[in-house]
Design a protein around this motif. Sequence first.
Motif, PDB file in Angstrom:
ATOM      1  N   UNK A   1      -3.799  -5.589 -15.143  1.00 42.57           N
ATOM      2  CA  UNK A   1      -2.888  -4.306 -15.175  1.00 42.57           C
ATOM      3  C   UNK A   1      -3.090  -3.595 -14.198  1.00 42.57           C
ATOM      4  N   UNK A   2      -2.196  -2.580 -14.146  1.00 41.89           N
ATOM      5  CA  UNK A   2      -2.194  -1.771 -13.004  1.00 41.89           C
ATOM      6  C   UNK A   2      -1.864  -2.154 -11.544  1.00 41.89           C
ATOM      7  N   UNK A   3      -2.694  -1.660 -10.613  1.00 39.37           N
ATOM      8  CA  UNK A   3      -2.642  -1.876  -9.055  1.00 39.37           C
ATOM      9  C   UNK A   3      -2.911  -3.406  -8.909  1.00 39.37           C
ATOM     10  N   UNK A   4      -3.887  -3.955  -9.518  1.00 36.71           N
ATOM     11  CA  UNK A   4      -3.983  -5.431  -9.318  1.00 36.71           C
ATOM     12  C   UNK A   4      -2.747  -5.979  -9.695  1.00 36.71           C
ATOM     13  N   UNK A   5      -2.332  -5.917 -10.747  1.00 36.07           N
ATOM     14  CA  UNK A   5      -1.122  -6.709 -11.307  1.00 36.07           C
ATOM     15  C   UNK A   5       0.117  -6.660 -10.221  1.00 36.07           C
ATOM     16  N   UNK A   6       0.239  -5.479  -9.486  1.00 37.42           N
ATOM     17  CA  UNK A   6       1.215  -5.364  -8.522  1.00 37.42           C
ATOM     18  C   UNK A   6       0.816  -6.030  -7.317  1.00 37.42           C
ATOM     19  N   UNK A   7      -0.394  -6.114  -7.132  1.00 37.67           N
ATOM     20  CA  UNK A   7      -0.681  -6.698  -5.828  1.00 37.67           C
ATOM     21  C   UNK A   7      -0.517  -8.478  -6.027  1.00 37.67           C
ATOM     22  N   UNK A   8      -0.658  -8.840  -7.414  1.00 42.94           N
ATOM     23  CA  UNK A   8      -0.633 -10.412  -7.661  1.00 42.94           C
ATOM     24  C   UNK A   8       0.718 -10.659  -7.662  1.00 42.94           C
ATOM     25  N   UNK A   9       1.579  -9.691  -8.365  1.00 44.81           N
ATOM     26  CA  UNK A   9       3.089 -10.033  -8.103  1.00 44.81           C
ATOM     27  C   UNK A   9       3.726 -10.046  -6.604  1.00 44.81           C
ATOM     28  N   UNK A  10       3.195  -9.012  -5.896  1.00 41.62           N
ATOM     29  CA  UNK A  10       3.962  -8.864  -4.587  1.00 41.62           C
ATOM     30  C   UNK A  10       3.349 -10.213  -3.667  1.00 41.62           C
TER      31      UNK A  10
ATOM     32  N   UNK B   1       0.815  -1.374  -0.078  1.00 38.70           N
ATOM     33  CA  UNK B   1      -0.048   0.130   0.086  1.00 38.70           C
ATOM     34  C   UNK B   1       0.866   1.239   0.008  1.00 38.70           C
ATOM     35  N   UNK B   2       1.913   1.230   0.758  1.00 39.49           N
ATOM     36  CA  UNK B   2       2.731   2.355   0.933  1.00 39.49           C
ATOM     37  C   UNK B   2       3.351   2.960  -0.437  1.00 39.49           C
ATOM     38  N   UNK B   3       3.693   1.643  -1.406  1.00 37.99           N
ATOM     39  CA  UNK B   3       4.317   1.912  -2.706  1.00 37.99           C
ATOM     40  C   UNK B   3       3.224   2.309  -3.636  1.00 37.99           C
ATOM     41  N   UNK B   4       2.051   2.307  -3.425  1.00 30.58           N
ATOM     42  CA  UNK B   4       1.055   2.725  -4.396  1.00 30.58           C
ATOM     43  C   UNK B   4       1.179   4.275  -4.559  1.00 30.58           C
TER      44      UNK B   4
ATOM     45  N   UNK C   1     -15.540   3.172  -4.158  1.00 33.20           N
ATOM     46  CA  UNK C   1     -15.312   3.554  -5.691  1.00 33.20           C
ATOM     47  C   UNK C   1     -14.039   3.767  -6.215  1.00 33.20           C
ATOM     48  N   UNK C   2     -13.424   4.783  -5.417  1.00 33.47           N
ATOM     49  CA  UNK C   2     -11.892   5.006  -5.637  1.00 33.47           C
ATOM     50  C   UNK C   2     -10.973   3.942  -5.689  1.00 33.47           C
ATOM     51  N   UNK C   3     -11.043   2.948  -4.630  1.00 35.32           N
ATOM     52  CA  UNK C   3     -10.193   1.755  -4.503  1.00 35.32           C
ATOM     53  C   UNK C   3     -10.730   0.996  -5.596  1.00 35.32           C
ATOM     54  N   UNK C   4     -11.941   0.701  -5.667  1.00 31.80           N
ATOM     55  CA  UNK C   4     -12.377  -0.370  -6.726  1.00 31.80           C
ATOM     56  C   UNK C   4     -11.737  -0.026  -8.237  1.00 31.80           C
ATOM     57  N   UNK C   5     -11.775   1.308  -8.394  1.00 37.18           N
ATOM     58  CA  UNK C   5     -11.523   1.783  -9.849  1.00 37.18           C
ATOM     59  C   UNK C   5     -10.024   1.434 -10.048  1.00 37.18           C
ATOM     60  N   UNK C   6      -9.074   2.017  -9.000  1.00 38.27           N
ATOM     61  CA  UNK C   6      -7.871   1.754  -9.088  1.00 38.27           C
ATOM     62  C   UNK C   6      -7.489   0.339  -9.400  1.00 38.27           C
ATOM     63  N   UNK C   7      -8.269  -0.855  -8.744  1.00 36.39           N
ATOM     64  CA  UNK C   7      -8.066  -2.099  -8.891  1.00 36.39           C
ATOM     65  C   UNK C   7      -8.761  -2.572 -10.285  1.00 36.39           C
TER      66      UNK C   7
END
Length: 364
Positions: free
Chosen positions: A196-205, A100-103, A140-146
């Motif tokens: 793509x985007x934030x969700x890809x980073x979560x899955x990689x982490x 989360x801190x890296x986002x 909605x903001x977090x869901x959009x980023x995901x």
Amino acid sequence: MSAWPEHALAAAGHPDPYPYYRTLAEDGWRRDEQLGLWLAASRRAVDAVLGSPVCRVRPVREPVPAGIAGSPLGEAFGRWLRMSEGDAHARLRTAVGEGLAALPCDEAELTARRLARAFLMTGAVDGRRLDALVDFLPVATLASLLGWPEAALAEAAEAIARVCRALAADADAAARERGAEACRTLLADLAVLSTDGWLRRWREAFSEWDGASLNANLLGILFQSRDAGAGLLSAGIAWCCQGEWDHADPAEWRARLRQDPVLHHTRRFVAANATLAGQTLRAGDQVLVLLAAAARDPAGPAETMDFGRGRHACPGEALALATARGALHALEQNRPDWRALGGGIRFSGPPNVRMRRFGAGERA
């Protein structure tokens, strides 16, 4: 309404609970026999509870609330890191915080600003509209980023609201069933989102997690963002109604949250006999940790406690503040009548959140 809250669970909805909290903080500890739990109110007592390994977020014998056990919501809840203990979960909690801190919070603020601007264009900016924005925007903001499609954000926010209602202490069977169905829908949506985007980073982490655990915890983060984020945004709006303030400055937010916190308490369950900050606790005791009292304790370090402390501290502070900043910027562009909007504020929300409501008079 009485000049004094009826009890600690009613304090967040009281017009001015802070004299009551000050008295509790002077005591440090108090036993409330009516509620059947201990109140930890001084900063010393709160720090001791939040830092103790014997004080758990769930009862040892009930890791999942009995009312949802065996349901899809219960299965997801059982995977949530914020409801778990142990070394493995501690390592993953650290990874969540680092993730989360890296986002990029600038992206979150711009997303919140864009969504709020579009939301406000669909109706007059009155009290009811503000309440609807507060309920919608954090999720909605977090869901959009995901990666949620724009057209589905309102449905996602409402589904998270049903999950919140299902997990409330007073939820009935119908609310729990609606929450379970909402959970099924949200997990299905998470499973098919673009990587793509934030969700890809979560899955990689979190490649060591299986997909079900990752999606359950993303659902948990959306759940956390709802009531706490709504309370934070409603506070920011209320402070705008009182006069101009620098909501672009995180330090200003922290100073205001220390004086008028949003998250008022959390709960801990004692797993073994212990003496904490001079108070003897027994296995099976419950402790209501009064974060709002500790934040204002004159003997404390003058810090906000809204995002907690210790191993279960919320790692989403920067994200939550960015979302609220974006919303307030969009609101200011509408040049609302702040004084009128602030004329009928009421407090109504979950017992642990100081949630402002602006449209109560308009509904009468």
